[in-house]
Design a protein around this motif. Sequence first.
Motif, mmCIF file in Angstrom:
data_model
loop_
_atom_site.group_PDB
_atom_site.id
_atom_site.type_symbol
_atom_site.label_atom_id
_atom_site.label_comp_id
_atom_site.label_asym_id
_atom_site.label_seq_id
_atom_site.Cartn_x
_atom_site.Cartn_y
_atom_site.Cartn_z
ATOM 1 N N ARG A 189 50.966 -26.242 3.920
ATOM 2 C CA ARG A 189 52.484 -26.479 2.539
ATOM 3 C C ARG A 189 52.263 -28.157 2.611
ATOM 4 N N PHE A 190 51.660 -28.966 3.040
ATOM 5 C CA PHE A 190 50.799 -30.618 3.036
ATOM 6 C C PHE A 190 49.182 -30.636 2.867
ATOM 7 N N PRO A 191 48.962 -29.871 2.221
ATOM 8 C CA PRO A 191 47.506 -30.507 2.218
ATOM 9 C C PRO A 191 46.832 -31.959 2.220
ATOM 10 N N GLY A 192 45.805 -31.746 3.204
ATOM 11 C CA GLY A 192 45.555 -33.469 3.901
ATOM 12 C C GLY A 192 45.687 -33.762 4.605
ATOM 13 N N ARG A 193 47.159 -33.485 4.944
ATOM 14 C CA ARG A 193 47.709 -33.729 6.115
ATOM 15 C C ARG A 193 47.144 -33.871 6.958
ATOM 16 N N LEU A 194 46.331 -32.642 8.069
ATOM 17 C CA LEU A 194 45.471 -32.643 8.901
ATOM 18 C C LEU A 194 44.535 -32.819 8.760
ATOM 19 N N GLU A 195 43.832 -33.291 7.658
ATOM 20 C CA GLU A 195 42.895 -34.201 8.083
ATOM 21 C C GLU A 195 42.613 -35.374 7.851
ATOM 22 N N ASP A 196 43.873 -36.198 7.324
ATOM 23 C CA ASP A 196 44.489 -37.283 7.775
ATOM 24 C C ASP A 196 44.638 -37.394 8.853
ATOM 25 N N GLU A 197 45.043 -37.071 9.641
ATOM 26 C CA GLU A 197 45.686 -36.870 11.424
ATOM 27 C C GLU A 197 43.910 -36.991 11.960
ATOM 28 N N ILE A 198 43.840 -35.871 11.756
ATOM 29 C CA ILE A 198 41.861 -36.531 12.591
ATOM 30 C C ILE A 198 41.354 -37.313 12.316
ATOM 31 N N ALA A 199 41.133 -37.645 11.357
ATOM 32 C CA ALA A 199 40.557 -39.416 10.166
ATOM 33 C C ALA A 199 41.154 -40.538 10.918
ATOM 34 N N ALA A 200 42.858 -40.327 11.270
ATOM 35 C CA ALA A 200 43.325 -41.386 12.313
ATOM 36 C C ALA A 200 42.973 -41.242 14.015
ATOM 37 N N LEU A 201 42.569 -40.572 14.275
ATOM 38 C CA LEU A 201 42.561 -39.640 15.750
ATOM 39 C C LEU A 201 40.733 -40.882 15.506
ATOM 40 N N GLU A 202 39.859 -40.147 14.869
ATOM 41 C CA GLU A 202 38.695 -41.096 15.212
ATOM 42 C C GLU A 202 38.442 -42.141 14.972
ATOM 43 N N LYS A 203 39.568 -42.815 14.152
ATOM 44 C CA LYS A 203 39.152 -44.349 13.697
ATOM 45 C C LYS A 203 39.508 -44.515 14.369
ATOM 46 N N ALA A 204 40.846 -44.517 15.581
ATOM 47 C CA ALA A 204 40.797 -45.087 16.666
ATOM 48 C C ALA A 204 39.919 -44.608 17.677
ATOM 49 N N GLY A 205 38.783 -43.930 17.376
ATOM 50 C CA GLY A 205 37.887 -43.815 18.448
ATOM 51 C C GLY A 205 38.008 -42.748 19.131
ATOM 52 N N ALA A 206 38.656 -41.765 18.819
ATOM 53 C CA ALA A 206 38.419 -40.259 19.630
ATOM 54 C C ALA A 206 37.962 -39.385 18.715
ATOM 55 N N LYS A 207 36.844 -38.589 19.503
ATOM 56 C CA LYS A 207 35.972 -37.244 19.264
ATOM 57 C C LYS A 207 36.653 -36.415 19.537
ATOM 58 N N VAL A 208 36.665 -35.908 17.928
ATOM 59 C CA VAL A 208 37.994 -35.065 17.671
ATOM 60 C C VAL A 208 37.144 -33.833 17.672
ATOM 61 N N THR A 209 37.671 -32.000 17.876
ATOM 62 C CA THR A 209 37.561 -31.013 18.216
ATOM 63 C C THR A 209 38.499 -29.599 18.083
ATOM 64 N N ARG A 210 38.256 -29.203 16.945
ATOM 65 C CA ARG A 210 39.586 -28.403 16.711
ATOM 66 C C ARG A 210 39.445 -26.743 17.192
ATOM 67 N N ASP A 211 40.631 -26.397 17.974
ATOM 68 C CA ASP A 211 40.511 -25.312 18.856
ATOM 69 C C ASP A 211 40.579 -24.388 17.686
ATOM 70 N N GLU A 212 39.555 -23.492 17.237
ATOM 71 C CA GLU A 212 39.403 -22.721 16.154
ATOM 72 C C GLU A 212 39.526 -21.629 16.716
ATOM 73 N N LYS A 213 39.564 -20.726 17.688
ATOM 74 C CA LYS A 213 40.019 -19.744 18.186
ATOM 75 C C LYS A 213 41.885 -19.759 17.689
ATOM 76 N N ALA A 214 42.465 -21.008 18.693
ATOM 77 C CA ALA A 214 43.844 -20.804 18.334
ATOM 78 C C ALA A 214 44.641 -21.381 16.577
ATOM 79 N N PHE A 215 43.214 -21.861 15.701
ATOM 80 C CA PHE A 215 43.659 -22.279 14.384
ATOM 81 C C PHE A 215 43.583 -21.218 13.232
ATOM 82 N N GLU A 216 42.599 -19.987 14.167
ATOM 83 C CA GLU A 216 42.804 -18.529 13.480
ATOM 84 C C GLU A 216 43.990 -18.701 14.016
ATOM 85 N N SER A 217 44.335 -17.906 14.767
ATOM 86 C CA SER A 217 45.969 -17.611 14.879
ATOM 87 C C SER A 217 47.383 -18.157 13.989
#
Length: 100
Positions: free
Chosen positions: A7-35
């Motif tokens: 519903r909000f295209p690009g929002r998840l990618e923006d959130e991940i990019a902001a976390l990475e910019k802050a120095g976080a290494k980000v991993t999406r839980d794929e099993k949770a995402f599939e559900s």
Amino acid sequence: MKPWWERFPGRLEDEIAALEKAGAKVTRDEKAFESGVVILDLDYPLSDRRVALRVVFPDFYPYFRVEIIAPALRLGRHQDPFLRHLCLIGRRTHHWRTDQ
């Protein structure tokens, strides 16, 4: 109804990019995402070390706040002593702004 990241295209990618910019290494839980749930596991810089955090996005994000869990931290304040959720803003929903 579509999930919030559709519903909000690009929002998840923006959130991940902001976390990475802050120095976080980000991993999406794929099993949770599939559900249909967005959970991000972070390796986040904190002072002289890195800490594991888990970010859980509610179904109605961005209208409701995310939960951040820090299982390895033991803070005297601003953390639930049992579930290890971090307190980032005041408890009431009106403190959460969808445009931030």
